[in-house]
Design a protein around this motif. Sequence first.
Motif, PDB file in Angstrom:
ATOM      1  N   SER A 173       3.154  40.074 -35.796  1.00  0.00           N
ATOM      2  CA  SER A 173       4.444  39.966 -36.478  1.00  0.00           C
ATOM      3  C   SER A 173       4.788  38.495 -36.689  1.00  0.00           C
ATOM      4  O   SER A 173       4.237  37.632 -36.006  1.00  0.00           O
ATOM      5  N   SER A 189       6.544  42.981 -38.798  1.00  0.00           N
ATOM      6  CA  SER A 189       5.091  43.033 -38.674  1.00  0.00           C
ATOM      7  C   SER A 189       4.440  43.006 -40.049  1.00  0.00           C
ATOM      8  O   SER A 189       4.910  43.694 -40.966  1.00  0.00           O
ATOM      9  N   ARG A 205      13.268  48.599 -42.052  1.00  0.00           N
ATOM     10  CA  ARG A 205      14.240  49.684 -41.988  1.00  0.00           C
ATOM     11  C   ARG A 205      15.599  49.090 -41.638  1.00  0.00           C
ATOM     12  O   ARG A 205      15.707  48.232 -40.760  1.00  0.00           O
ATOM     13  N   PRO A 214      19.969  44.754 -43.161  1.00  0.00           N
ATOM     14  CA  PRO A 214      20.636  45.221 -44.378  1.00  0.00           C
ATOM     15  C   PRO A 214      20.425  44.261 -45.563  1.00  0.00           C
ATOM     16  O   PRO A 214      20.306  44.692 -46.710  1.00  0.00           O
ATOM     17  N   ALA A 379      12.846  47.394 -30.881  1.00  0.00           N
ATOM     18  CA  ALA A 379      14.201  46.972 -30.522  1.00  0.00           C
ATOM     19  C   ALA A 379      14.102  45.621 -29.841  1.00  0.00           C
ATOM     20  O   ALA A 379      13.339  45.445 -28.900  1.00  0.00           O
ATOM     21  N   ASP A 380      14.854  44.642 -30.342  1.00  0.00           N
ATOM     22  CA  ASP A 380      14.622  43.290 -29.834  1.00  0.00           C
ATOM     23  C   ASP A 380      15.209  43.079 -28.441  1.00  0.00           C
ATOM     24  O   ASP A 380      15.001  42.054 -27.829  1.00  0.00           O
TER      25      ASP A 380
HETATM   26  C1  LIG Z   1       7.679  42.260 -32.476  1.00  0.00           C
HETATM   27  C2  LIG Z   1       8.659  42.982 -33.363  1.00  0.00           C
HETATM   28  C3  LIG Z   1       8.239  43.460 -34.592  1.00  0.00           C
HETATM   29  C4  LIG Z   1       9.141  44.123 -35.437  1.00  0.00           C
HETATM   30  N1  LIG Z   1       8.692  44.612 -36.632  1.00  0.00           N
HETATM   31  C5  LIG Z   1       9.545  45.307 -37.420  1.00  0.00           C
HETATM   32  C6  LIG Z   1       9.082  45.880 -38.655  1.00  0.00           C
HETATM   33  O1  LIG Z   1       7.920  45.739 -39.056  1.00  0.00           O
HETATM   34  N2  LIG Z   1       9.965  46.590 -39.392  1.00  0.00           N
HETATM   35  C7  LIG Z   1      11.265  46.771 -38.988  1.00  0.00           C
HETATM   36  O2  LIG Z   1      12.008  47.458 -39.721  1.00  0.00           O
HETATM   37  N3  LIG Z   1      11.732  46.222 -37.845  1.00  0.00           N
HETATM   38  C8  LIG Z   1      10.910  45.486 -37.059  1.00  0.00           C
HETATM   39  N4  LIG Z   1      11.391  44.934 -35.900  1.00  0.00           N
HETATM   40  C9  LIG Z   1      12.847  44.983 -35.626  1.00  0.00           C
HETATM   41  C10 LIG Z   1      13.496  43.779 -36.355  1.00  0.00           C
HETATM   42  O3  LIG Z   1      13.075  42.568 -35.740  1.00  0.00           O
HETATM   43  C11 LIG Z   1      15.027  43.780 -36.321  1.00  0.00           C
HETATM   44  O4  LIG Z   1      15.496  43.885 -34.994  1.00  0.00           O
HETATM   45  C12 LIG Z   1      15.614  44.904 -37.150  1.00  0.00           C
HETATM   46  O5  LIG Z   1      15.184  44.788 -38.504  1.00  0.00           O
HETATM   47  C13 LIG Z   1      17.153  44.833 -37.134  1.00  0.00           C
HETATM   48  O6  LIG Z   1      17.565  43.543 -37.535  1.00  0.00           O
HETATM   49  P1  LIG Z   1      19.105  43.193 -37.660  1.00  0.00           P
HETATM   50  O7  LIG Z   1      19.259  41.722 -37.666  1.00  0.00           O
HETATM   51  O8  LIG Z   1      19.675  43.945 -38.811  1.00  0.00           O
HETATM   52  O9  LIG Z   1      19.753  43.783 -36.325  1.00  0.00           O
HETATM   53  P2  LIG Z   1      19.520  43.258 -34.834  1.00  0.00           P
HETATM   54  O10 LIG Z   1      20.554  42.216 -34.528  1.00  0.00           O
HETATM   55  O11 LIG Z   1      18.088  42.907 -34.617  1.00  0.00           O
HETATM   56  O12 LIG Z   1      19.800  44.575 -34.054  1.00  0.00           O
HETATM   57  C14 LIG Z   1      21.084  45.190 -34.013  1.00  0.00           C
HETATM   58  C15 LIG Z   1      21.077  46.216 -32.880  1.00  0.00           C
HETATM   59  O13 LIG Z   1      20.157  47.289 -33.155  1.00  0.00           O
HETATM   60  C16 LIG Z   1      19.126  47.353 -32.164  1.00  0.00           C
HETATM   61  N5  LIG Z   1      17.858  47.540 -32.909  1.00  0.00           N
HETATM   62  C17 LIG Z   1      17.118  46.583 -33.502  1.00  0.00           C
HETATM   63  N6  LIG Z   1      16.049  47.127 -34.121  1.00  0.00           N
HETATM   64  C18 LIG Z   1      16.124  48.438 -33.906  1.00  0.00           C
HETATM   65  C19 LIG Z   1      15.320  49.519 -34.276  1.00  0.00           C
HETATM   66  N7  LIG Z   1      14.193  49.342 -35.000  1.00  0.00           N
HETATM   67  N8  LIG Z   1      15.700  50.749 -33.894  1.00  0.00           N
HETATM   68  C20 LIG Z   1      16.805  50.938 -33.151  1.00  0.00           C
HETATM   69  N9  LIG Z   1      17.620  49.948 -32.762  1.00  0.00           N
HETATM   70  C21 LIG Z   1      17.285  48.709 -33.131  1.00  0.00           C
HETATM   71  C22 LIG Z   1      19.139  46.032 -31.449  1.00  0.00           C
HETATM   72  O14 LIG Z   1      18.682  46.154 -30.105  1.00  0.00           O
HETATM   73  C23 LIG Z   1      20.610  45.644 -31.539  1.00  0.00           C
HETATM   74  O15 LIG Z   1      21.361  46.259 -30.528  1.00  0.00           O
HETATM   75  C24 LIG Z   1      10.500  44.281 -35.046  1.00  0.00           C
HETATM   76  C25 LIG Z   1      10.927  43.769 -33.806  1.00  0.00           C
HETATM   77  C26 LIG Z   1      10.027  43.148 -32.961  1.00  0.00           C
HETATM   78  C27 LIG Z   1      10.512  42.620 -31.646  1.00  0.00           C
END
Ligand SMILES: Cc1cc2nc3c(=O)[nH]c(=O)nc-3n(C[C@H](O)[C@H](O)[C@H](O)COP(=O)(O)OP(=O)(O)OC[C@H]3O[C@@H](n4cnc5c(N)ncnc54)[C@H](O)[C@@H]3O)c2cc1C
Length: 383
Positions: A173, A189, A205, A214, A379-380
Amino acid sequence: MDAQRLKDSFDRVAGQGDAVALFFYSDLFVRNPHLRDMFPVGMSGQRDKLLRALGHIVAQVDDLPALVPFLRQLGRDHRRFGIVAEHYPHVGASLLATLRHFTGDDWTDDVEGDWNAAYSLVAKVMLEAADENALTAPAWWNGQVVAVERRRFDIAVLRVQPDRPLPYRPGQSVALEVPSRLRHWRYYSMANAPRPDHTVDFHVRLVDGGPVSPVLVRGTETGDRVRMGAPIGTLTLDEESPRDVLLVAGSTGLAPLKAILEQISQRTAPPRVHLFFGARTRDGLYDLEDLTKLAGGLPWLTVVPAVSDEPGGHGFSSVLTSGDGDVEHGNLSDVVAGHGPWDGRDAYVCGPSAMVGHTVEQLARLGVARDRIRLETFADAQR
Ligand SMILES: Cc1cc2nc3c(=O)[nH]c(=O)nc-3n(C[C@H](O)[C@H](O)[C@H](O)COP(=O)(O)OP(=O)(O)OC[C@H]3O[C@@H](n4cnc5c(N)ncnc54)[C@H](O)[C@@H]3O)c2cc1C
Ligand code: HEM
């Protein structure tokens, strides 16, 4: 350095909740106002990212063979924040001040000595890797979005052209930053094996209420710019292994596994591969058309799609090998287990943490050795 004492010490402090991270960052920024700009403007919700990670990492110093490769990646990856050697003592001092404050009377010279030694070691490994990396790679890659496919209201596939080749292994990733959410780096990733034109696909997603996803899913158009950090991650193919392969993907957890699948398909003698792709509903299987086409042309590949939240229809299951459009019903981990046993396979699992957890449990029960399972959760909070 007593690793158990470090773990106990960190657990006691971390148990005191949000106040710990608040203290750490206040201490860091009051003493070093110039560091504030390196962090996102709004830090609520991710306050404890660095601190929690630091604590957990430092408390694992007794497992250096596992920790060192991870720290080296982290050190390289930190270059995107503009972090250099002189920043490390500031973070170390605030970490110590925080631990001391929340430990109270139980803080001893021995504990302080342990933490100092552990932090110095971790910082040294990270910095050495960053310095080595600086000789050959940029601190980040600029990229331009060259294609956007909206597959569902909350899922998009983005194709990005980096300004120079991104040296990654399928399954890895990168942290990605969009201009409208500066310093909110999120990992995504790469969903393809490296291509001659160096473009990379991301499957994103939308997570409701999140700052970055978003924007990527709804607001991104071709021509938009992104920045990418150094590739990270250990969900990579064991190329030495002669075993057949099991890939288990929940939702966009498909991305790294699809890259691994492409890597396998470039081999002259590919192993047998089963790919299980799960979502809550049928339209969540956003890449099934592509996978089905692929499976149709590759005799060694079997794709099994599964949905968990739609009623089962005819009460039995069928395996999809060539595009009959049918899907299995049930939790992905149960569907995978139903096709077992999987002993003798290498397993790669990616998706939401609950799904990954259940699947790993089931696989272990079905005889897959724990060290033959590689996984990534999205989930981060896990990091
Ligand atoms: C190594 C790694 C690889 C990743 N690869 C992908 C990918 O290929 N495609 C992808 O769509 N996302 C992926 N993610 C998740 C991505 O990094 C983001 O966390 C996600 O897109 C949400 O981003 P955001 O800033 O909108 O919300 P964030 O601030 O990241 O998250 C908001 C809240 O939602 C929770 N959350 C985050 N991601 C998810 C999830 N997938 N399901 C349920 N709850 C979640 C968090 O814990 C937090 O509480 C990956 C995460 C990691 C650690
Ligand atoms: C032993 C030293 C360190 C360790 C183990 C460590 C670990 C981590 C980890 C695991 C993350 C989250 C992963 C990510 O999102 O990329 C992170 C994020 C970050 N780290 Fe470090 N780090 C260390 C030192 C430093 C130092 C010295 C700085 C300098 C100020 C720093 C600044 C940051 C920043 C700005 C972020 C992003 C924060 C965010 O998005 O909330 N880190 N660190």
